[in-house]
Design a protein around this motif. Structure first.
Motif: not given
Ligand code: SAH
Length: 227
Positions: A98-106, A154-164
């Motif tokens: 959850a914290r990882v997701r927050d950070l990725a959105a920032g 980083i793997r959660l950043l937009p465009g990073v993970m091939g198979n969303a």
């Protein structure tokens, strides 16, 4: 604006390290995120360029100096910088998805890596550092911990993970561990793939995966289910 990571460390040559390879490395090369590794020692002021000193009150080890860490921080992010300032620390709040997701959105993160016994408490308080732990064990420094945190973000950043899609069904999304995976060959050392997975019935497959995920989570991590 892409995710900006600034890492303060006594070992900037450890970066990008693992983050320069594979998914994170390709994303870095594409500019989906950026990384700046700052040598804390460059902000030492005495002639020996010392960054640490003996602990007040005595005891083993050395403590990173507040003035030096603060100077490195102040040069790397000003008051207006919206990025959270993190200190990797075994005393910190354990990192969660959850914290990882927050950070990725920032907008990014400014991350201080400790060494020795840790850093002088006054810079933690004075610069409002949020202590983050990657688990209940002690590493020799914050660099590997920072790479763990950044890898997860980083793997959660937009465009990073091939198979969303693979983002939503995996462990910790929805408080469940992931169900088992299988791939070819259909039989290996006498072990076969659960029949439902080769049935082509997607409703059944979803149901099976859900049940397996719940079973695994109950067995291994009942805490995730709140029990
Ligand atoms: N004396 C400290 C441990 C220092 S370890 C204590 O007992 O709490 C040196 C540095 O490694 C720490 O300052 C921190 O930056 C990093 N580190 C060690 N274990 C960590 C963990 N589990 N999570 C995040 N960072 C860690």
């Amino acid at each position: 604006m892409s995710f900006r990571a600034t890492v303060l460390t006594l070992y900037p040559e450890m970066f990008p390290g693992t983050l320069g390879q594979a998914l994170a490395g390709k994303a870095l090369a594409r500019g989906d995120w950026s990384l700046e590794a700052v040598q804390i020692r460059d902000y030492a002021t005495d002639k020996h360029r010392s960054v640490d000193d003996t602990p007040a009150g005595g005891g083993a080890g050395m403590v990173m100096r507040a003035d030096v860490v603060a100077a490195a921080l102040d040069a790397s992010c000003d008051e207006a910088d919206p990025r959270p300032r993190l200190l990797m620390s075994p005393r910190g709040k354990p990192l969660t998805q959850a914290r990882v997701r927050d950070l990725a959105a920032g907008p990014g993160a400014v991350i201080v890596c400790g060494r020795f016994e840790g850093v002088d408490q006054r810079v933690i308080d004075g610069r409002g550092l949020e202590e983050v732990s990657i688990g209940d064990y002690v590493l020799s420094g914050g660099e590997v911990a920072a790479q763990v945190l950044l890898d997860a973000v980083i793997r959660l950043l937009p465009g990073v993970m091939g198979n969303a899609q693979s983002g939503d069904t995996e462990s910790f999304e929805g408080n469940l561990l992931e169900p088992p995976h299988y791939t070819r060959p259909a039989e290996w050392e006498g072990r076969t793939i659960p029949e439902v997975l080769t049935s082509g019935n997607h409703a059944k497959i979803d149901e099976w995966r859900r049940e397996e995920a719940e079973k695994l989570t109950r067995e291994r991590r009942p805490d995730l289910l709140g029990g």
